[in-house]
Design an enzyme around this catalytic site. Structure first.
Site, PDB file in Angstrom:
ATOM      1  N   TYR A  64       0.860  -1.190   0.000  1.00 34.04           N
ATOM      2  CA  TYR A  64       0.000   0.000   0.000  1.00 34.04           C
ATOM      3  C   TYR A  64       0.888   1.229   0.000  1.00 34.04           C
ATOM      4  O   TYR A  64       1.888   1.267   0.719  1.00 34.04           O
ATOM      5  CB  TYR A  64      -0.919   0.021   1.226  1.00 34.04           C
ATOM      6  CG  TYR A  64      -2.376  -0.119   0.832  1.00 34.04           C
ATOM      7  CD1 TYR A  64      -2.989   0.906   0.112  1.00 34.04           C
ATOM      8  CD2 TYR A  64      -3.100  -1.253   1.137  1.00 34.04           C
ATOM      9  CE1 TYR A  64      -4.313   0.785  -0.290  1.00 34.04           C
ATOM     10  CE2 TYR A  64      -4.420  -1.382   0.739  1.00 34.04           C
ATOM     11  CZ  TYR A  64      -5.026  -0.349   0.013  1.00 34.04           C
ATOM     12  OH  TYR A  64      -6.321  -0.473  -0.394  1.00 34.04           O
ATOM     13  N   GLU A  66      -0.487   4.843  -0.373  1.00 32.66           N
ATOM     14  CA  GLU A  66      -1.251   6.092  -0.521  1.00 32.66           C
ATOM     15  C   GLU A  66      -0.348   7.281  -0.231  1.00 32.66           C
ATOM     16  O   GLU A  66       0.484   7.238   0.675  1.00 32.66           O
ATOM     17  CB  GLU A  66      -2.406   6.113   0.480  1.00 32.66           C
ATOM     18  CG  GLU A  66      -3.715   5.675  -0.126  1.00 32.66           C
ATOM     19  CD  GLU A  66      -4.852   5.826   0.853  1.00 32.66           C
ATOM     20  OE1 GLU A  66      -4.887   6.847   1.564  1.00 32.66           O
ATOM     21  OE2 GLU A  66      -5.693   4.912   0.899  1.00 32.66           O
ATOM     22  N   ASP A 241      -6.697  15.190 -23.644  1.00 29.63           N
ATOM     23  CA  ASP A 241      -6.642  13.752 -23.347  1.00 29.63           C
ATOM     24  C   ASP A 241      -5.929  13.097 -24.531  1.00 29.63           C
ATOM     25  O   ASP A 241      -6.509  12.889 -25.591  1.00 29.63           O
ATOM     26  CB  ASP A 241      -8.076  13.232 -23.193  1.00 29.63           C
ATOM     27  CG  ASP A 241      -8.140  11.730 -22.959  1.00 29.63           C
ATOM     28  OD1 ASP A 241      -7.100  11.060 -23.086  1.00 29.63           O
ATOM     29  OD2 ASP A 241      -9.244  11.227 -22.669  1.00 29.63           O
ATOM     30  N   THR A 270      -3.438   7.506 -21.382  1.00 28.22           N
ATOM     31  CA  THR A 270      -3.235   6.122 -20.972  1.00 28.22           C
ATOM     32  C   THR A 270      -1.774   5.801 -21.261  1.00 28.22           C
ATOM     33  O   THR A 270      -1.104   6.524 -22.004  1.00 28.22           O
ATOM     34  CB  THR A 270      -4.108   5.143 -21.788  1.00 28.22           C
ATOM     35  OG1 THR A 270      -3.826   5.353 -23.176  1.00 28.22           O
ATOM     36  CG2 THR A 270      -5.586   5.357 -21.529  1.00 28.22           C
ATOM     37  N   LYS A 273      -1.674   2.349 -24.895  1.00 28.90           N
ATOM     38  CA  LYS A 273      -2.089   2.347 -26.310  1.00 28.90           C
ATOM     39  C   LYS A 273      -0.836   2.578 -27.164  1.00 28.90           C
ATOM     40  O   LYS A 273       0.082   1.770 -27.110  1.00 28.90           O
ATOM     41  CB  LYS A 273      -3.181   3.381 -26.532  1.00 28.90           C
ATOM     42  CG  LYS A 273      -4.432   3.155 -25.648  1.00 28.90           C
ATOM     43  CD  LYS A 273      -5.510   4.154 -25.987  1.00 28.90           C
ATOM     44  CE  LYS A 273      -6.516   4.355 -24.885  1.00 28.90           C
ATOM     45  NZ  LYS A 273      -7.638   3.469 -24.872  1.00 28.90           N
ATOM     46  N   ARG A 279      -1.060  -1.391 -18.794  1.00 25.40           N
ATOM     47  CA  ARG A 279      -2.365  -0.751 -18.687  1.00 25.40           C
ATOM     48  C   ARG A 279      -2.300   0.267 -17.563  1.00 25.40           C
ATOM     49  O   ARG A 279      -1.954  -0.072 -16.434  1.00 25.40           O
ATOM     50  CB  ARG A 279      -3.453  -1.766 -18.331  1.00 25.40           C
ATOM     51  CG  ARG A 279      -3.601  -2.912 -19.272  1.00 25.40           C
ATOM     52  CD  ARG A 279      -4.955  -3.536 -19.144  1.00 25.40           C
ATOM     53  NE  ARG A 279      -5.943  -2.650 -19.701  1.00 25.40           N
ATOM     54  CZ  ARG A 279      -6.143  -2.486 -21.008  1.00 25.40           C
ATOM     55  NH1 ARG A 279      -5.440  -3.180 -21.879  1.00 25.40           N
ATOM     56  NH2 ARG A 279      -7.029  -1.639 -21.447  1.00 25.40           N
TER      57      ARG A 279
HETATM   58  N1  PLP Z   1      -9.475   8.662 -23.076  1.00 38.90           N
HETATM   59  C1  PLP Z   1      -9.514   8.310 -24.368  1.00 38.90           C
HETATM   60  C2  PLP Z   1      -9.382   9.371 -25.419  1.00 38.90           C
HETATM   61  C3  PLP Z   1      -9.661   6.957 -24.723  1.00 38.90           C
HETATM   62  O1  PLP Z   1      -9.724   6.605 -26.002  1.00 38.90           O
HETATM   63  C4  PLP Z   1      -9.779   5.996 -23.687  1.00 38.90           C
HETATM   64  C5  PLP Z   1      -9.922   4.545 -23.967  1.00 38.90           C
HETATM   65  O2  PLP Z   1     -10.392   4.058 -24.878  1.00 38.90           O
HETATM   66  C6  PLP Z   1      -9.757   6.423 -22.367  1.00 38.90           C
HETATM   67  C7  PLP Z   1      -9.594   7.763 -22.091  1.00 38.90           C
HETATM   68  C8  PLP Z   1      -9.958   5.465 -21.232  1.00 38.90           C
HETATM   69  O3  PLP Z   1      -8.871   4.683 -20.982  1.00 38.90           O
HETATM   70  P1  PLP Z   1      -8.993   3.443 -19.962  1.00 38.90           P
HETATM   71  O4  PLP Z   1      -9.710   2.373 -20.682  1.00 38.90           O
HETATM   72  O5  PLP Z   1      -7.563   3.108 -19.648  1.00 38.90           O
HETATM   73  O6  PLP Z   1      -9.713   3.926 -18.751  1.00 38.90           O
END
Ligand code: PLP
Length: 478
Positions: A64, A66, A241, A270, A273, A279
């Protein structure tokens, strides 16, 4: 017979697991076999390196932690501190960011961290301030009510789902759609491209607290300099994002106006990808938002996953190597080769092509829904996913699109010639498939007809395409 280090490591791990629950060991081996055999064109998937995978299977999982580096709510976090600091350092260097928070468990979690950080920074809410001070358990019902009321009129402007935006950018099925009053910007119906004048107009009318850029299914670059100017003109916080295209930013394919980091107040991503890590998620920001971002756990995140942070550190170190830039370039070259191959064979592509890692085929020209096309391709050994196209008449479930992406096949080493061959296989399946009917003879959006012999022949050709490019060639399990 002796084995290399990777084979020995994975074999030994499987032996240890098999002694306890053989079915889990078998499923893990089967997953490798399945991945090796599939022509994976899912735009959001990739293959992490053996070093990244191995960094996740260890004692860090038991800890843990935190809090943040050097300031934990649990004792004995010195080794977690090492890997978290390393991951953050690599992320900062790689992306040129002032601050990196590497604890989010996924992209959605990273977005939640960013939303709460922006709210805490921007909204005068005593209830929220109280929550941010780690007194969540002390909040009374009245505090929560005040919090919801105070946040209720916060506005978010993001890309619409059918233009390629993501659920977490303010859409109803996600908490972001409940936390925020949302409006979306779409794309120009004629070109399929973002119309920045329309975004500016929407921003002027709506005056959002947060302007979000980033996408899951938009096949083009976004000009983040212009988006920042729009955000500034209405006093919005600009969030990007980059979950899908982080690898292209890391590999310096997206630079200048197309690199979000120098332009956005806050960037989420993320790590699994195009970035090719474990992940997970990550948040990058400047010093102004750093303190709030670091409160992600326990505000909106469960305890950090130190084993995944260790793997993030490994993957980010890999992404800093010069060959990652070459990889990122090849992802885009491959996507363009695939798009060209499809266009030459008569396919309709949203925006007419791509300048990133993904291609969106409008399959209505083949008389199919996305659902029918996705299944027919899957029957033929080609793994894709259906996706809405702008103003999709078939909605988000059946859709009219197929999204394909090249990060995974590029990791395997496939190049332009194989992309052209892949375009031919996709074209064959889509032209040979027809819409089916339901039991009552009425047209169905799900049923389809494809001669099994065609599916088998395409499946065989897809497998042949992969043969010269073995997945994880360094790993032999048998
Ligand atoms: N943001 C975007 C633009 C995405 O395409 C995705 C996933 O497909 C996510 C966030 C979410 O990612 P996660 O599945 O790791 O929560």
């Amino acid at each position: 017979m002796s084995h290399n280090a990777e084979s020995t490591a994975f074999r030994s791990a499987l032996d240890v697991i098999r002694a306890v629950e053989p079915r889990v060991a078998d499923a893990i081996s089967a997953e490798l076999a399945d991945q090796r055999e599939s022509l994976k064109l899912i735009a959001s998937e990739n293959y992490a390196s053996p070093a990244t995978l191995l960094a996740m299977g260890n004692w860090f999982s038991d800890k843990y932690a935190e809090g943040t580096v050097g300031r934990r709510f649990y004792a004995g976090c010195q080794n977690v501190d090492t890997v978290e600091a390393l991951a953050a350092e690599h992320a900062k260097e790689l992306f040129g960011a002032a601050h990196a928070y590497v604890q989010p468990h996924s992209g959605i979690d990273a977005n939640l961290v960013a939303f709460w950080a922006i709210l805490a920074d921007r909204v005068e809410s005593p209830a929220l301030k109280k929550a941010q001070k780690r007194q969540v358990n002390d909040l009374t019902e009245a505090d929560w009510f005040a919090l919801r009321r105070e946040l209720g009129n916060q506005r978010m402007l993001g890309m619409s789902l059918d233009a390629g935006g993501h659920l977490t950018h303010g859409f109803r099925p996600n908490i972001s759609g409940k936390m925020f009053d949302q409006r979306s910007y779409g794309t120009d119906p004629a070109t399929g491209l973002i119309d920045y004048d329309r975004v500016a107009e929407a921003a002027r009318e709506f005056t959002p607290l947060i302007l979000v850029a980033g996408y899951s299914a938009y096949p083009r670059k976004v000009n983040f300099r212009i988006m920042r100017e729009i955000a500034d003109s209405v006093g919005a916080t600009f969030m990007v994002d980059m979950a899908h295209f982080a690898g292209l930013v890391a590999g310096k394919v997206f630079t200048g106006d197309f690199d979000p980091v120098p332009h956005a107040h806050i960037v989420t991503t993320t790590t699994h990808k195009s970035l090719r890590g474990p992940r997970g998620g990550m948040v990058l920001c400047g010093p102004e938002l750093a303190d709030q971002v670091d409160r992600g756990c326990p505000m909106v995140l469960g305890g950090p996953l130190p084993h995944v942070m260790a793997a993030k550190a490994v993957a980010l170190a890999e992404a800093r190597r010069p060959d990652f830039a070459d990889y990122a370039r090849r992802i885009v070259d491959n996507a363009q080769a695939l798009a060209d191959g499809l266009l030459r064979r008569g396919a309709t592509l949203v925006t007419g092509g791509t300048d990133n890692h993904l291609v969106l085929i409008d399959v209505s020209g083949y008389g199919l829904t996305g659902r029918q096309a996705e299944q027919a391709l899957l029957d033929s050994g080609i793994v894709t996913n259906r996706n809405a196209v702008p103003q999709d008449p078939n909605g988000a479930w059946y859709t009219s699109g197929i999204r394909i992406g090249t990060p995974a096949l590029t990791t395997r080493g496939l190049g332009a010639a194989e992309m052209d061959a892949t375009a031919e296989l996709i074209h064959t399946v889509l032209t040979q498939t027809s819409a089916g009917t339901g039991p009552d003879g009425a047209p169905s959006k799900a049923k389809y007809v494809l001669d099994p012999a065609t599916a088998e022949s395409v499946g065989k050709q897809a497998a042949d395409l992969l043969t010269p490019f073995p997945l994880y060639p360094e790993v032999t399990l048998a």
